[in-house]
Motif scaffolding. Sequence first.
Motif, short mmCIF file in Angstrom:
data_model
loop_
_atom_site.label_atom_id
_atom_site.label_comp_id
_atom_site.label_asym_id
_atom_site.label_seq_id
_atom_site.Cartn_x
_atom_site.Cartn_y
_atom_site.Cartn_z
N VAL A 102 0.86 -1.19 0.00
CA VAL A 102 0.00 0.00 0.00
C VAL A 102 0.89 1.24 0.00
O VAL A 102 1.74 1.40 0.88
N ARG A 103 0.69 2.10 -0.97
CA ARG A 103 1.58 3.25 -1.15
C ARG A 103 0.78 4.53 -1.33
O ARG A 103 -0.34 4.52 -1.82
N ILE A 104 1.41 5.63 -0.91
CA ILE A 104 0.89 6.98 -1.13
C ILE A 104 1.86 7.69 -2.07
O ILE A 104 3.06 7.76 -1.78
N GLN A 105 1.36 8.22 -3.17
CA GLN A 105 2.22 8.90 -4.12
C GLN A 105 1.50 10.10 -4.73
O GLN A 105 0.29 10.07 -4.93
N VAL A 106 2.28 11.12 -4.99
CA VAL A 106 1.78 12.33 -5.65
C VAL A 106 1.98 12.15 -7.15
O VAL A 106 3.05 11.71 -7.60
N ILE A 107 0.97 12.46 -7.93
CA ILE A 107 1.01 12.23 -9.38
C ILE A 107 0.98 13.56 -10.12
O ILE A 107 0.58 14.59 -9.56
N GLN A 108 1.41 13.51 -11.36
CA GLN A 108 1.27 14.64 -12.27
C GLN A 108 -0.06 14.48 -13.01
O GLN A 108 -0.26 13.52 -13.77
N THR A 109 -0.96 15.40 -12.78
CA THR A 109 -2.34 15.24 -13.20
C THR A 109 -2.48 15.08 -14.71
O THR A 109 -3.23 14.22 -15.20
#
Length: 355
Positions: free
Chosen positions: A129-136
């Motif tokens: 389970v991971r939390i990541q910020v994406i480029q929209t």
Amino acid sequence: MVVRLPFRPKSLCFTQSLSSQCLQQSNYASIAAITPAASIESHHHAPAIQRHSATQPPSYRPAELRKTQIHRQYTSLLRSTPLMLVFQHNNLKASEWAGIRRELALALRKGVPKSVEGEPPAQDPSEAVRIQVIQTGIFAAALRVSEFFRPKATSSLDVHAVEQEELAMSHALSEAAFAAGRPSKKALKKRGLKGRAAKHMKKFTPLHRLLKGPIALVTFPEATPQQLATALSIVAPTQGSTSAFPAPKRKTSPGYYEPAVQAGVQKLLLLGARVEGRVMDQEGVKRVGTLPSLEGLRGQLVNLLASAGMGLTGALESASNSLWFNLESRRMDMEEQAKPKEDAAVEAKTDAASP
């Protein structure tokens, strides 16, 4: 006056005549060695040379760019992730992200059952389970590829036809994949779009409506309600004593109440989720999180099937039992009716036999 006479030695004349004679003989030999050309039908087409390697197919975008590799990563993530939470973040700091990831991993480890002797240990979900910020923008393009692009399954690549080789290059970075995210010419003509407006027209999915502003994702390798409920209690807790996703208590999780973690949680806003290809809003996410476990659902299904079987058996047995009771009661009535007649006949016989 000096007169110059041409001087030509005999040896030179002999060599020139010999070379001309050899040249004529070689021409005769080459003409004699020429064979008649074969018919066109007897020729076999030589295999065409592959333009690209089978392990490195051509890319519609430059493969060396970072955006291209991020697009490829997002496409793989969308195709392999059954459960995905979508959050809007408000410029969290690195310390806040680190605190939230730490508390989420600790909460997921607490839900792992203890291993029993003789059985393999349970898998730790905190590693998957991971939390990541994406480029929209790149994520939206990868979403179009994963939703609208359906590559044709080819058993083998025909290397004898270059055109078929180009058509077979149907990977996520091919031109066909990017073209699948655009509407067809028929749809553009129906809308009356031409020129630049038609060129920039793209398809949209329900998930595209949530991709507004800075977005962060929480991805799960399996769509389990228990892991979803645990993640919601950390990143999107609900207040109240009867809430479905309460925040962990200070006694059991003191690190959750650190200022950095609390500030980061307040900057996260739950927008929705993508569960097994379906997009849900906040209420749908909470509804999925309150579902029982897989073992509980299996138990409910077994009880339902058992109760249905017992009801069917009881219905069949009740019909047969009622028929048996009716026949038995009728037999007893007939015996009671026939008993007085038999007693009267016995008495008549006894009276006739007595003097």
